[in-house]
Each structure stands twice: as structure tokens, then as C-alpha cells.
Design a protein around this motif. Structure first.
Motif, PDB file in Angstrom:
ATOM      1  N   GLU A  35       0.888  -1.377   0.125  1.00 36.14           N
ATOM      2  CA  GLU A  35      -0.063  -0.028   0.047  1.00 36.14           C
ATOM      3  C   GLU A  35       1.029   1.187   0.027  1.00 36.14           C
ATOM      4  OE1 GLU A  35      -3.379   2.320   2.716  1.00 36.14           O
ATOM      5  OE2 GLU A  35      -2.695   0.591   3.325  1.00 36.14           O
ATOM      6  N   ILE A  36       0.827   2.130  -1.092  1.00 36.32           N
ATOM      7  CA  ILE A  36       1.584   3.229  -1.006  1.00 36.32           C
ATOM      8  C   ILE A  36       0.392   4.390  -0.803  1.00 36.32           C
ATOM      9  CG2 ILE A  36       2.796   4.893  -2.822  1.00 36.32           C
ATOM     10  CD1 ILE A  36       3.826   2.357  -4.194  1.00 36.32           C
ATOM     11  N   VAL A  37       0.898   5.291   0.233  1.00 39.60           N
ATOM     12  CA  VAL A  37       0.052   6.389   0.426  1.00 39.60           C
ATOM     13  C   VAL A  37       1.070   7.734   0.061  1.00 39.60           C
ATOM     14  CG1 VAL A  37      -0.991   7.634   2.255  1.00 39.60           C
ATOM     15  CG2 VAL A  37      -1.295   5.349   2.222  1.00 39.60           C
ATOM     16  N   VAL A  38       0.410   8.537  -1.031  1.00 39.77           N
ATOM     17  CA  VAL A  38       1.100   9.927  -1.533  1.00 39.77           C
ATOM     18  C   VAL A  38       0.860  10.745  -0.561  1.00 39.77           C
ATOM     19  CG1 VAL A  38       1.294  11.375  -3.184  1.00 39.77           C
ATOM     20  CG2 VAL A  38       1.138   8.770  -3.772  1.00 39.77           C
ATOM     21  N   ASP A  39       1.876  11.361   0.309  1.00 40.27           N
ATOM     22  CA  ASP A  39       1.592  12.316   1.072  1.00 40.27           C
ATOM     23  C   ASP A  39       2.967  13.308   1.193  1.00 40.27           C
ATOM     24  OD1 ASP A  39       1.382  13.976   3.555  1.00 40.27           O
ATOM     25  OD2 ASP A  39       1.101  12.455   4.791  1.00 40.27           O
ATOM     26  N   TYR A  40       2.582  14.686   1.064  1.00 41.37           N
ATOM     27  CA  TYR A  40       4.021  15.564   0.911  1.00 41.37           C
ATOM     28  C   TYR A  40       4.585  15.949   2.068  1.00 41.37           C
ATOM     29  CZ  TYR A  40       2.782  15.839  -4.051  1.00 41.37           C
ATOM     30  OH  TYR A  40       2.338  15.570  -5.318  1.00 41.37           O
ATOM     31  N   GLY A  41       3.722  15.686   3.312  1.00 39.86           N
ATOM     32  CA  GLY A  41       3.999  16.014   4.604  1.00 39.86           C
ATOM     33  C   GLY A  41       5.021  14.838   5.169  1.00 39.86           C
ATOM     34  N   LEU A  42       5.945  15.229   6.081  1.00 39.25           N
ATOM     35  CA  LEU A  42       6.685  14.540   6.692  1.00 39.25           C
ATOM     36  C   LEU A  42       6.124  13.585   8.051  1.00 39.25           C
ATOM     37  CD1 LEU A  42       9.721  17.050   7.265  1.00 39.25           C
ATOM     38  CD2 LEU A  42       9.577  15.338   5.828  1.00 39.25           C
ATOM     39  N   THR A  43       5.387  12.560   7.420  1.00 43.89           N
ATOM     40  CA  THR A  43       4.459  11.891   8.295  1.00 43.89           C
ATOM     41  C   THR A  43       5.466  11.259   9.356  1.00 43.89           C
ATOM     42  OG1 THR A  43       3.320  11.280   6.278  1.00 43.89           O
ATOM     43  CG2 THR A  43       2.927   9.892   8.096  1.00 43.89           C
ATOM     44  N   ASP A  44       4.698  10.964  10.265  1.00 44.14           N
ATOM     45  CA  ASP A  44       5.115  10.062  11.724  1.00 44.14           C
ATOM     46  C   ASP A  44       4.833   8.700  11.279  1.00 44.14           C
ATOM     47  OD1 ASP A  44       5.728   8.842  13.917  1.00 44.14           O
ATOM     48  OD2 ASP A  44       5.170  10.392  15.420  1.00 44.14           O
ATOM     49  N   ILE A  45       5.983   7.931  10.745  1.00 44.80           N
ATOM     50  CA  ILE A  45       5.445   6.539  10.308  1.00 44.80           C
ATOM     51  C   ILE A  45       5.176   5.775  11.398  1.00 44.80           C
ATOM     52  CG2 ILE A  45       6.667   6.901   8.043  1.00 44.80           C
ATOM     53  CD1 ILE A  45       8.944   5.131   9.407  1.00 44.80           C
ATOM     54  N   VAL A  46       5.595   5.762  12.589  1.00 42.19           N
ATOM     55  CA  VAL A  46       5.225   5.118  13.518  1.00 42.19           C
ATOM     56  C   VAL A  46       3.826   5.232  14.069  1.00 42.19           C
ATOM     57  CG1 VAL A  46       5.952   4.255  15.964  1.00 42.19           C
ATOM     58  CG2 VAL A  46       7.699   4.624  14.385  1.00 42.19           C
ATOM     59  N   ALA A  47       3.467   6.333  14.188  1.00 43.03           N
ATOM     60  CA  ALA A  47       2.125   6.840  14.834  1.00 43.03           C
ATOM     61  C   ALA A  47       1.102   6.426  13.862  1.00 43.03           C
ATOM     62  CB  ALA A  47       2.130   8.444  15.272  1.00 43.03           C
ATOM     63  N   GLN A  48       1.304   6.605  12.551  1.00 41.92           N
ATOM     64  CA  GLN A  48       0.452   6.425  11.301  1.00 41.92           C
ATOM     65  C   GLN A  48       0.204   4.860  11.000  1.00 41.92           C
ATOM     66  OE1 GLN A  48      -1.815   8.730  10.472  1.00 41.92           O
ATOM     67  NE2 GLN A  48      -1.027  10.072  12.098  1.00 41.92           N
ATOM     68  N   GLY A  49       1.081   4.164  11.580  1.00 44.66           N
ATOM     69  CA  GLY A  49       1.270   2.628  11.273  1.00 44.66           C
ATOM     70  C   GLY A  49       1.733   2.335  10.003  1.00 44.66           C
ATOM     71  N   PHE A  50       2.843   3.082   9.312  1.00 43.21           N
ATOM     72  CA  PHE A  50       3.374   2.655   8.141  1.00 43.21           C
ATOM     73  C   PHE A  50       4.772   2.138   8.543  1.00 43.21           C
ATOM     74  CE2 PHE A  50       1.219   6.726   6.715  1.00 43.21           C
ATOM     75  CZ  PHE A  50       0.659   6.131   5.649  1.00 43.21           C
ATOM     76  N   ASP A  51       5.205   1.131   7.486  1.00 45.16           N
ATOM     77  CA  ASP A  51       6.422   0.334   7.790  1.00 45.16           C
ATOM     78  C   ASP A  51       7.573   0.976   7.303  1.00 45.16           C
ATOM     79  OD1 ASP A  51       5.486  -2.744   8.276  1.00 45.16           O
ATOM     80  OD2 ASP A  51       3.951  -1.971   6.606  1.00 45.16           O
ATOM     81  N   ALA A  52       7.379   1.917   6.466  1.00 43.70           N
ATOM     82  CA  ALA A  52       8.395   2.865   6.175  1.00 43.70           C
ATOM     83  C   ALA A  52       8.087   4.157   5.289  1.00 43.70           C
ATOM     84  CB  ALA A  52       9.484   2.052   5.051  1.00 43.70           C
ATOM     85  N   GLY A  53       8.745   5.168   5.052  1.00 40.25           N
ATOM     86  CA  GLY A  53       8.357   6.207   4.167  1.00 40.25           C
ATOM     87  C   GLY A  53       9.716   6.411   3.220  1.00 40.25           C
ATOM     88  N   VAL A  54       9.274   7.282   2.424  1.00 36.46           N
ATOM     89  CA  VAL A  54      10.543   7.684   1.277  1.00 36.46           C
ATOM     90  C   VAL A  54      10.595   9.298   1.344  1.00 36.46           C
ATOM     91  CG1 VAL A  54      10.993   7.850  -1.154  1.00 36.46           C
ATOM     92  CG2 VAL A  54       9.947   5.736   0.059  1.00 36.46           C
ATOM     93  N   ARG A  55      11.725   9.840   1.616  1.00 36.26           N
ATOM     94  CA  ARG A  55      11.878  11.184   1.722  1.00 36.26           C
ATOM     95  C   ARG A  55      13.307  11.582   1.140  1.00 36.26           C
ATOM     96  NH1 ARG A  55       7.349  10.809   1.735  1.00 36.26           N
ATOM     97  NH2 ARG A  55       5.726  11.605   3.393  1.00 36.26           N
ATOM     98  N   LEU A  56      13.885  12.804   0.577  1.00 38.98           N
ATOM     99  CA  LEU A  56      15.084  13.156   0.411  1.00 38.98           C
ATOM    100  C   LEU A  56      15.895  13.083   1.601  1.00 38.98           C
ATOM    101  CD1 LEU A  56      14.240  16.328  -1.533  1.00 38.98           C
ATOM    102  CD2 LEU A  56      14.772  13.923  -2.421  1.00 38.98           C
ATOM    103  N   GLY A  57      17.194  12.644   1.399  1.00 40.08           N
ATOM    104  CA  GLY A  57      18.064  12.258   2.282  1.00 40.08           C
ATOM    105  C   GLY A  57      18.133  13.344   3.464  1.00 40.08           C
ATOM    106  N   GLU A  58      17.995  14.634   3.129  1.00 35.62           N
ATOM    107  CA  GLU A  58      18.204  15.685   4.457  1.00 35.62           C
ATOM    108  C   GLU A  58      17.044  15.852   5.257  1.00 35.62           C
ATOM    109  OE1 GLU A  58      17.142  18.184   0.706  1.00 35.62           O
ATOM    110  OE2 GLU A  58      18.241  16.312   1.217  1.00 35.62           O
ATOM    111  N   GLN A  59      15.900  15.071   4.919  1.00 35.66           N
ATOM    112  CA  GLN A  59      14.572  15.194   5.574  1.00 35.66           C
ATOM    113  C   GLN A  59      14.369  13.910   6.405  1.00 35.66           C
ATOM    114  OE1 GLN A  59      11.780  15.283   2.324  1.00 35.66           O
ATOM    115  NE2 GLN A  59      12.142  17.763   1.880  1.00 35.66           N
ATOM    116  N   VAL A  60      15.303  12.937   6.523  1.00 33.77           N
ATOM    117  CA  VAL A  60      14.930  11.639   7.208  1.00 33.77           C
ATOM    118  C   VAL A  60      15.430  12.066   8.673  1.00 33.77           C
ATOM    119  CG1 VAL A  60      15.731   9.412   7.480  1.00 33.77           C
ATOM    120  CG2 VAL A  60      15.350  10.457   5.345  1.00 33.77           C
TER     121      VAL A  60
END
Length: 305
Positions: A126-151
Motif C-alpha cells: 500500500e503506497i500512500v502519497v503524502d507530501y508532509g513529513l509523516t510520523d510513520i510509527v504513529a500512522q502505522g506505516f512500515d516505511a517512508g520515502v523522503r529526500l536524504g536531508e529530511q530523514v
């Protein structure tokens, strides 16, 4: 604990984390009214209110917050252990949830999944397109994809894409009546297509670098969008200049539909990374997806060399 009590507590955790009966009901696979009755029954048995409800939001009471802090980590551990059991199967199985921006979802995730999913019918992504910096733990995601400096620093980050460059482009019709900018400062006199992303909290500043000199230019124009595809369509229609990922406009520039300017001011920067919690045990299904993304980056690096 009876199965009924366990399910009621799981329902409470879902609502408290989502802060919404609607979203929690969708994840639980039940109706909103049924979920509401479950919570009311739980509150009645415990003799304490757990959630404060309004017409627009749901929030945990003091007692609810205390119960959530106790339950949420334990439910997460149970989910992880259940996921780990799939390692005993002959084939990896399970659902992998990833949040990503539109650009990496299309340019990186989709090609990788196209290669692996036909050979792993029991893996669901399941891929959820979201432009915000999602809290993946709180939102129940296994992982997120962002630019390196945003991790975030407390996450494991794995590079899954090559270095990137941005490009400033305009249509031939646009430049027919306006001079091409020669420096980033010239952009302040042009009609530029802005993009508003929650990541940056406002209009995105165009970033440039040459010979160690960095510039951030706040541009203005008639059009503001919050979606990459709309931005690209707008520049192709001649509504102004746009600042877009280089790979999105290569074909348009080659065909003459767009004209690129300020190329010597657009330096490469670290590309996309997959990030996930360091304390989480990766499921076999997640490991397959991660390996595919690593392989994808290795292939792109090999192609460039």
C-alpha cells in the motif's frame, strides 16, 4: 482476557491513534456506528471516559492517553511477532505500507514493485502519497520515502535513488514575449508557478547553487499548486516557469515543448531514501521490497557509469 475484550481494546487503540472514527473504522473493516458502540461499551465496562468526541475531531482523555501509552507498544509488538511468523512460510507474505511523495512513488517505487510483485503473489503493498513529513510509527506505516536531508536521525535510512537535480523550464510560448533569465535573481521579474507543500509550511523557495554559492529565491506568479502533475501541466500550457525534478522534463526539453534555463545553477543533491524505525524487526515481505529498492538504485548507478 476474553477475545471480546481484546478486540475492544484494539478498537480503542485504532481510534485513539487515528483521532477519527471514520479512518479507524476503515482500517478495522467495520462500520463507523459499530465502532462507536464498541468504544461506548468499553467505556461503560471500565467506568471511565476514554475519548472526547466533537463534530470534527476525536481526542483521548487523560485516562485514554494513559491506556494508549500502555497498549499501543504491546499491540505493535504483537503485530511484529505475527508478521515474523511469515518467515516460517515457504514464501514471504503480508502487507507493506509505505508513505511517499508523488515523484518517488512514480519514479522509484512503482518500477521496483513492477519487477517483484508478479513473483510474490502473497505480498501486498500500500503506497500512500503524502507530501508532509509523516510520523510513520504513529500512522502505522512500515516505511517512508523522503529526500536524504529530511530523514529523522533516529531512523534507519537506505538510499534507493540516485542524486537528483532540479530544472527551471518554460514553454516556447512563454519565452516568446519574455527574456530568458540569466541569473536566479532574474526570476523575480518572471511569472513563476509556485508549489505549496506541507513539508515546508508555505510556498516552496527555489534553491540554487554554483561555485559554492547557495541562493534561495522566493518567486511570484499567477498560479500556485500543491501537486507535481498540475505544476508540469501548467508550465506546458505556458502559464509560467516551473522548478521541477530534472527527470520529469528531459523528454519535453528534447522535443522542444519546454526550454530549460539556469542549468548551471542547478547542482545535484542527495536523492531519495527509504527510512524505517531502527527498533522494528523487518518482516520477510518488507525485506523483499527493501531489497528490490536497493537493487533498483544499484542498477541506476551502474547505468550512469
Amino acid at each position: 482476557m476474553s477475545a471480546e475484550n481484546f478486540n475492544d481494546l484494539a478498537a480503542f487503540v485504532a481510534v485513539a491513534k487515528e483521532r477519527s472514527f471514520t479512518r479507524a473504522a476503515a482500517k478495522q473493516g467495520v462500520s463507523q456506528s459499530a465502532l462507536s458502540q464498541t468504544i461506548k461499551a468499553l467505556e461503560a465496562r471500565l467506568g471511565v471516559r476514554l475519548l472526547t468526541r466533537s463534530t470534527r475531531s476525536v481526542s483521548a482523555t487523560e485516562a485514554g492517553e494513559r491506556l494508549l501509552r500502555t497498549l499501543a507498544p504491546r499491540f505493535e509488538e504483537i503485530e511484529q511477532e505475527l508478521g515474523a511468523l511469515s518467515a516460517l512460510r515457504d514464501k514471504p507474505a503480508g502487507t507493506v505500507r509505505i508513505t511517499a511523495g508523488e515523484h518517488p512513488a512514480v519514479s522509484i517505487l512503482q518500477p521496483a514493485l513492477q519487477r517483484i510483485l508478479p513473483d510474490h503473489p502473497d505480498i501486498h503493498v500500500e503506497i500512500v502519497v503524502d507530501y508532509g513529513l509523516t510520523d510513520i510509527v504513529a500512522q502505522g506505516f512500515d516505511a517512508g520515502v523522503r529526500l536524504g536531508e529530511q530523514v529523522a536521525k533516529d531512523m534507519i535510512a537506505v538510499r534507493i535513488g540516485p542524486e537528483m537535480r532540479m530544472a527551471v523550464v518554460g514553454s516556447p510560448a512563454y519565452f516568446a514575449t519574455r527574456p530568458r533569465p540569466e541569473t536566479p535573481q532574474d526570476l523575480t521579474t518572471h511569472n513563476c508557478i509556485n508549489i505549496r507543500l506541507p513539508t515546508y509550511g508555505g510556498l516552496f523557495a527555489w534553491e540554487f547553487e554554483r561555485d559554492g554559492r547557495e541562493l534561495r529565491v522566493r518567486v511570484e506568479g499567477q498560479v500556485v499548486v500543491n501537486h507535481g502533475a498540475v505544476r508540469l501541466a501548467s508550465v506546458l500550457d505556458g502559464l509560467g516557469m516551473a522548478y521541477v525534478p530534472e527527470d520529469q522534463i528531459v523528454d519535453h526539453v528534447a522535443s522542444g515543448r519546454l526550454i530549460r534555463v539556469l542549468e548551471d545553477w542547478c547542482a545535484p543533491f542527495p536523492g531519495y531514501h527509504l527510512y524505517y524505525p531502527s527498533r522494528r524487526h523487518a518482516s520477510p515481505a518488507f525485506a523483499v521490497v527493501l531489497d528490490a529498492l536497493r537493487t533498483s538504485d544499484a542498477r541506476k548507478a551502474s547505468a550512469r557509469s
